[in-house]
Design an enzyme around this catalytic site. Structure first.
Site, short mmCIF file in Angstrom:
data_model
loop_
_atom_site.label_atom_id
_atom_site.label_comp_id
_atom_site.label_asym_id
_atom_site.label_seq_id
_atom_site.Cartn_x
_atom_site.Cartn_y
_atom_site.Cartn_z
N GLY A 88 0.81 -1.21 0.00
CA GLY A 88 0.00 0.00 0.00
C GLY A 88 0.84 1.26 0.00
N ARG A 174 3.14 14.00 -7.89
CA ARG A 174 3.26 13.10 -9.03
C ARG A 174 1.94 13.00 -9.78
NH1 ARG A 174 5.86 7.29 -8.07
NH2 ARG A 174 3.93 6.84 -6.95
N ASP A 250 4.60 -4.45 -7.51
CA ASP A 250 3.94 -3.23 -7.03
C ASP A 250 4.47 -1.99 -7.73
OD1 ASP A 250 6.18 -4.14 -5.21
OD2 ASP A 250 6.04 -2.06 -4.56
N ASN A 251 5.49 -2.14 -8.58
CA ASN A 251 5.99 -1.04 -9.39
C ASN A 251 5.74 -1.28 -10.87
OD1 ASN A 251 6.98 0.28 -7.11
ND2 ASN A 251 8.98 -0.68 -7.25
#
Length: 492
Positions: A88, A174, A250-251
């Site tokens: 998360g 971002r 997760d990337n």
């Protein structure tokens, strides 16, 4: 007037188990260091207002703009091959979404804005160095034409963070097509929450692949679509010498953008085994391994989608394997087409793949700089007599000479003029990349002297990577031996 973000919040409208509602932690003395004014305008925002004190407070997380619905997204992930069922957003908070001038929905997220329920004992903050690195490299990637998250702003917080030493704290704003990752699907799949996987897949299709909604098998088509985008993305990385550094699931973005620039880097000398990340001790994410890892990550996505394919598990696996089998062809087609363009070929012929591979092999054996070799080949294609600048990049120039004779023979088989070929090659072979020693020098000036002039100058150079820019010619040079950066570091 007050700063206005025309927020929509479609992800925050999903079920509560998709995220945690949490506001940024206020900071003491926010100061804006950089606003990406062209991007702000493209997002429908007023850059003049964002550069006010009120704007700085919003971009540093001290104040919330009207309409924001701040959330930390839930996801899981394989980190260096080891599955972690709950990761998360531990130091990032999604403020909301806006529709840009192209009609594309974009997330606006604060990175380094304080702890969340997913922080795992972390402080939720970011240091100035990693914020500047992500700003520089993500904007360089955008200028290179590679799908990427973008940097809207960087702000310092007026507070320190503790890592190995005391460092100035900062926040990156971002912008992304979304922050949905392979790991987001894994979060629900690991819990046996098939309905959560289905809701997430439906959201992704509506947001990123709307044409698939009416297909006969939309979830199969979704997997195929993500595979296609990732194959193209990783091919583009290789073509400019980029190494992600932490290609964890997760990337891996479902939208097909490059996301999370932690210990990323660009190669200087060409070597497929190149690794910079200090945490990649076994070279899992080395430059040459990136296509294999992309497929590994996509296989994890396919596993999550199996219950949506068929109630018959064996049938679902067979169908997923067939779709995954398309990755190699899609990647190879994109990569080989890109390599042909880099050496000035307009058509594909038998032997081209071997011709390019022989060049790469010679570069690896002779410590030739990746970016400069291809850039200078552009000039040699326009005037073969000028190839001395390429030859000098090879420790054994005869290795280049042998290859160049075959290359020039191959070029002669096509009708394009030398000038046309040169221009085409210059449009795909950048003169400027964010070389590691330049990025580190910028970070050192900012963190030790509060001097952002080198940061601004580097951004200016990297915004036009395919132009010569004689006044900044030194930025194209590879590092001297004592300037080499051998390791890059994660910002957490």
């Amino acid at each position: 007037m007050t700063v206005h973000f025309p927020f929509q919040n479609t992800y925050a409208a999903l079920p509560a188990n998709f995220f945690a509602r949490v506001a940024p932690t206020p900071v003491s003395a926010p100061r804006l260091i950089k606003l990406n004014r062209p991007l702000a305008i493209h997002l429908g925002l007023d850059p003049d207002l964002l550069e006010t004190a009120e704007g700085a407070e919003i971009l540093a997380g001290k104040a919330l703009p009207a309409g924001a619905d701040p959330i930390a997204m839930a996801y899981a992930g394989h980190q260096f091959g080891q599955f972690v069922p709950q990761l998360g957003d531990g130091r990032a908070i999604l403020l909301g979404e806006v529709i840009d001038r192209d009609g594309v929905r974009r997330d606006i997220q604060l990175k380094g804005s304080g702890p969340t329920p997913f922080s795992r004992r972390g402080d939720g903050r970011a240091a100035l160095g990693p914020v500047l690195r992500e700003y520089i490299v993500s904007e360089a990637m955008a200028a290179l034409g590679i799908p990427t998250t973008r940097s809207l702003a960087a702000a310092i917080t007026g507070e320190n963070v503790i890592r190995e030493t005391v460092l100035p704290g900062a926040v990156l704003t971002r912008v992304a097509a979304s922050h949905i990752r392979v790991g987001t699907f894994q979060y629900f799949a690991a819990r046996g929450d098939v309905e959560g996987v289905r809701q997430l897949a439906d959201h992704v299709i509506a947001r990123h692949y709307p044409d698939l909604a009416l297909t006969e098998r939309p979830y199969h088509a979704l997997l195929k679509g993500v595979i296609g985008r990732q194959a193209e993305l990783v091919a583009r990385w290789l073509l400019v010498g980029f190494i992600h550094g932490v290609m964890n699931t997760d990337n891996t973005s479902i939208s097909g953008e490059t996301i999370d620039y932690g210990p990323c880097a660009f190669m200087d000398d060409y070597d497929p085994a190149t690794v910079f990340s200090s945490i990649d001790e076994l070279g899992r994410y080395a430059y040459g391994n990136q296509p294999r890892i992309a497929l590994w990550n996509l296989t994890r996505l396919a596993e999550c989608l199996l219950p949506l394919f068929s109630e018959d598990k064996e049938k679902a696996i067979e169908e997923a394997q067939a779709i995954l089998g398309e990755f190699a062809g899609k990647f190879t087609a994109a990569y080989q087409a890109g390599l042909r363009r880099k050496i000035g070929l307009f058509t594909a012929r038998d032997g081209d793949e071997a011709l390019v591979q022989d060049l790469l092999d010679a570069m690896a054996k002779n410590q030739a700089d990746f970016t400069l070799t291809f850039r200078r080949l552009s000039e040699a294609a326009g005037d073969p007599a000028s190839d001395h600048s390429v030859r000098e990049l090879f420790t054994d120039a005869s290795a280049y000479d042998e290859w160049a004779a075959r290359w020039l023979e191959r070029l002669a088989a096509e009708p394009q003029s030398p000038e046309e070929r040169r221009n085409a090659m210059r449009s795909v072979n950048p003169a400027f990349i964010p070389r590691n020693h330049r990025v580190e020098a910028v970070i050192a000036a900012a963190t030790t002297k509060d001097d952002y002039a080198p940061f601004e100058e580097l951004l200016k150079v990297l915004s036009r990577p395919y132009e010569d820019q004689p006044e900044f010619a030194a930025y194209a040079d590879p590092p001297l031996p004592d300037q080499r950066v051998m390791q890059t570091f994660c910002g957490t």
